[in-house]
Scaffold this motif. Structure first.
Motif, PDB file in Angstrom:
ATOM      1  N   VAL A 157      70.486  10.575  22.688  1.00 23.24           N
ATOM      2  CA  VAL A 157      70.730  10.113  24.051  1.00 23.24           C
ATOM      3  C   VAL A 157      72.105   9.452  24.093  1.00 23.24           C
ATOM      4  CG1 VAL A 157      69.981   8.544  25.879  1.00 23.24           C
ATOM      5  CG2 VAL A 157      68.277   9.807  24.549  1.00 23.24           C
ATOM      6  N   ASN A 158      72.954   9.861  25.008  1.00 19.03           N
ATOM      7  CA  ASN A 158      74.302   9.323  25.187  1.00 19.03           C
ATOM      8  C   ASN A 158      74.484   8.922  26.641  1.00 19.03           C
ATOM      9  OD1 ASN A 158      76.383  11.429  23.002  1.00 19.03           O
ATOM     10  ND2 ASN A 158      74.665  10.156  22.506  1.00 19.03           N
ATOM     11  N   VAL A 159      75.568   8.202  26.901  1.00 12.56           N
ATOM     12  CA  VAL A 159      75.924   7.811  28.259  1.00 12.56           C
ATOM     13  C   VAL A 159      77.403   8.124  28.457  1.00 12.56           C
ATOM     14  CG1 VAL A 159      76.155   5.881  29.874  1.00 12.56           C
ATOM     15  CG2 VAL A 159      74.226   5.943  28.298  1.00 12.56           C
ATOM     16  N   VAL A 160      77.721   8.768  29.584  1.00 14.78           N
ATOM     17  CA  VAL A 160      79.123   8.897  29.976  1.00 14.78           C
ATOM     18  C   VAL A 160      79.324   7.958  31.148  1.00 14.78           C
ATOM     19  CG1 VAL A 160      79.575  11.235  29.151  1.00 14.78           C
ATOM     20  CG2 VAL A 160      78.641  10.929  31.430  1.00 14.78           C
ATOM     21  N   TYR A 161      80.544   7.414  31.278  1.00 14.62           N
ATOM     22  CA  TYR A 161      80.821   6.478  32.353  1.00 14.62           C
ATOM     23  C   TYR A 161      82.259   6.620  32.813  1.00 14.62           C
ATOM     24  CZ  TYR A 161      82.864   3.716  28.576  1.00 14.62           C
ATOM     25  OH  TYR A 161      83.621   3.307  27.508  1.00 14.62           O
ATOM     26  N   LYS A 162      82.484   6.210  34.065  1.00 13.07           N
ATOM     27  CA  LYS A 162      83.834   6.239  34.628  1.00 13.07           C
ATOM     28  C   LYS A 162      84.605   5.031  34.155  1.00 13.07           C
ATOM     29  CE  LYS A 162      83.228   8.577  39.029  1.00 13.07           C
ATOM     30  NZ  LYS A 162      83.385   8.452  40.475  1.00 13.07           N
ATOM     31  N   ARG A 163      85.872   5.258  33.849  1.00 13.85           N
ATOM     32  CA  ARG A 163      86.771   4.174  33.478  1.00 13.85           C
ATOM     33  C   ARG A 163      87.883   4.099  34.506  1.00 13.85           C
ATOM     34  NH1 ARG A 163      87.076   2.214  28.380  1.00 13.85           N
ATOM     35  NH2 ARG A 163      89.322   2.164  28.540  1.00 13.85           N
ATOM     36  N   LYS A 164      88.661   3.039  34.420  1.00 13.26           N
ATOM     37  CA  LYS A 164      89.819   2.909  35.297  1.00 13.26           C
ATOM     38  C   LYS A 164      90.809   4.025  34.988  1.00 13.26           C
ATOM     39  CE  LYS A 164      89.355  -2.065  35.529  1.00 13.26           C
ATOM     40  NZ  LYS A 164      89.624  -3.239  34.755  1.00 13.26           N
ATOM     41  N   GLY A 165      91.600   4.409  35.969  1.00  5.60           N
ATOM     42  CA  GLY A 165      92.621   5.422  35.737  1.00  5.60           C
ATOM     43  C   GLY A 165      92.052   6.831  35.720  1.00  5.60           C
ATOM     44  N   ASN A 166      90.900   7.014  36.368  1.00  5.80           N
ATOM     45  CA  ASN A 166      90.286   8.337  36.494  1.00  5.80           C
ATOM     46  C   ASN A 166      90.007   8.982  35.131  1.00  5.80           C
ATOM     47  OD1 ASN A 166      89.111  10.043  38.291  1.00  5.80           O
ATOM     48  ND2 ASN A 166      90.929  11.301  38.607  1.00  5.80           N
ATOM     49  N   THR A 167      89.547   8.173  34.167  1.00  2.00           N
ATOM     50  CA  THR A 167      89.185   8.677  32.852  1.00  2.00           C
ATOM     51  C   THR A 167      87.700   8.415  32.630  1.00  2.00           C
ATOM     52  OG1 THR A 167      89.781   6.579  31.798  1.00  2.00           O
ATOM     53  CG2 THR A 167      91.496   8.282  31.888  1.00  2.00           C
ATOM     54  N   TYR A 168      87.180   8.917  31.516  1.00  4.22           N
ATOM     55  CA  TYR A 168      85.759   8.788  31.234  1.00  4.22           C
ATOM     56  C   TYR A 168      85.546   8.203  29.851  1.00  4.22           C
ATOM     57  CZ  TYR A 168      85.458  11.948  35.190  1.00  4.22           C
ATOM     58  OH  TYR A 168      85.586  12.492  36.427  1.00  4.22           O
ATOM     59  N   GLY A 169      84.398   7.591  29.654  1.00  2.00           N
ATOM     60  CA  GLY A 169      84.021   7.059  28.360  1.00  2.00           C
ATOM     61  C   GLY A 169      82.686   7.659  27.942  1.00  2.00           C
ATOM     62  N   LEU A 170      82.439   7.661  26.640  1.00  2.00           N
ATOM     63  CA  LEU A 170      81.187   8.175  26.081  1.00  2.00           C
ATOM     64  C   LEU A 170      80.598   7.107  25.181  1.00  2.00           C
ATOM     65  CD1 LEU A 170      79.204  10.557  25.433  1.00  2.00           C
ATOM     66  CD2 LEU A 170      80.758  11.154  23.564  1.00  2.00           C
ATOM     67  N   ILE A 171      79.323   6.790  25.389  1.00  2.00           N
ATOM     68  CA  ILE A 171      78.622   5.826  24.538  1.00  2.00           C
ATOM     69  C   ILE A 171      77.613   6.602  23.704  1.00  2.00           C
ATOM     70  CG2 ILE A 171      77.101   3.812  24.458  1.00  2.00           C
ATOM     71  CD1 ILE A 171      78.262   2.978  27.175  1.00  2.00           C
ATOM     72  N   GLU A 172      77.754   6.444  22.368  1.00  2.00           N
ATOM     73  CA  GLU A 172      76.847   7.110  21.438  1.00  2.00           C
ATOM     74  C   GLU A 172      76.114   6.047  20.639  1.00  2.00           C
ATOM     75  OE1 GLU A 172      79.152  11.072  20.078  1.00  2.00           O
ATOM     76  OE2 GLU A 172      80.113   9.214  19.416  1.00  2.00           O
ATOM     77  N   PRO A 173      74.851   6.297  20.304  1.00  2.00           N
ATOM     78  CA  PRO A 173      74.120   5.294  19.517  1.00  2.00           C
ATOM     79  C   PRO A 173      74.622   5.244  18.086  1.00  2.00           C
ATOM     80  CG  PRO A 173      72.782   7.270  19.794  1.00  2.00           C
ATOM     81  CD  PRO A 173      74.029   7.464  20.611  1.00  2.00           C
ATOM     82  N   GLU A 174      74.514   4.062  17.497  1.00  2.00           N
ATOM     83  CA  GLU A 174      74.900   3.883  16.106  1.00  2.00           C
ATOM     84  C   GLU A 174      73.719   3.232  15.398  1.00  2.00           C
ATOM     85  OE1 GLU A 174      79.012   2.593  14.487  1.00  2.00           O
ATOM     86  OE2 GLU A 174      77.836   0.768  14.798  1.00  2.00           O
ATOM     87  N   PHE A 175      73.236   3.872  14.379  1.00  2.00           N
ATOM     88  CA  PHE A 175      72.065   3.349  13.667  1.00  2.00           C
ATOM     89  C   PHE A 175      72.423   2.830  12.311  1.00  2.00           C
ATOM     90  CE2 PHE A 175      70.505   6.666  16.531  1.00  2.00           C
ATOM     91  CZ  PHE A 175      69.615   5.937  17.271  1.00  2.00           C
TER      92      PHE A 175
END
Length: 175
Positions: A157-175
């Motif tokens: 399960v991951n999350v993508v999100y909007k960042r400033k400057g019309n860019t995107y971020g990706l959150i990945e789990p770390e175990f």
């Protein structure tokens, strides 16, 4: 409380260092002397930004403020962190392991909990595996600021999100 100050695209003058130490130093009444605060000052075009990160066991207390004047940003960030601490005190301290970073007076002081966190809606949806780029497209189509999905490459399960400057971020789990 130990404060580490660094700068990006900015000269750290004695005045700036003193302002940071004075404002962030006001937070010492909440933390033990060995707690570390990481402060980064940066300038991008006309934007004067300060980022403050205070790692405590089990949590990270963080705030970022941007304005046209670095001294205004410094003032704002201290107020925001103080408000966060008061608002989430009960939640932070409930996890007993994190109480070791906070002063006894702060832990024992009663704070009105009218800002209680309440989940008022639960959503369930089918998550089909997709690539992060496809998840960004889906997020845009929905008009959201973030999107939860199963990554087709990693099956996590991951999350993508909007960042400033019309860019995107990706959150990945770390175990």
């Amino acid at each position: 409380m130990r404060i580490t100050i660094s700068g990006r695209n900015i000269e750290l003058t004695d005045g700036l260092k003193a302002a940071v130490e004075e404002k962030i130093g006001k937070l010492e009444k909440y933390f033990t002397p060995e707690t570390e605060a990481h402060v980064t000052l940066s300038v991008e075009k006309e934007r004067q930004k300060i980022e403050v990160t205070i790692p405590v066991k089990g949590n990270i207390i963080r705030s970022e403020q941007v304005s046209n004047d670095m001294y205004v940003s410094i003032d704002l960030v201290e107020e925001i962190i103080e408000r966060q601490l008061k608002k989430y005190k009960n939640k932070i301290i409930t996890q007993q392991q994190s109480a070791s970073n906070f002063r006894k007076e702060f832990i024992e002081k009663e704070i009105d909990s009218d800002d209680e966190i309440r989940i008022i809606r639960t959503k369930k949806f089918d998550m089909k595996p997709m690539y992060p780029e496809d998840a960004c497209v889906q997020m845009e189509l929905l008009g959201h600021d973030f999107f939860v999905f199963v990554n087709a490459e990693s099956d996590e399960v991951n999350v993508v999100y909007k960042r400033k400057g019309n860019t995107y971020g990706l959150i990945e789990p770390e175990f």
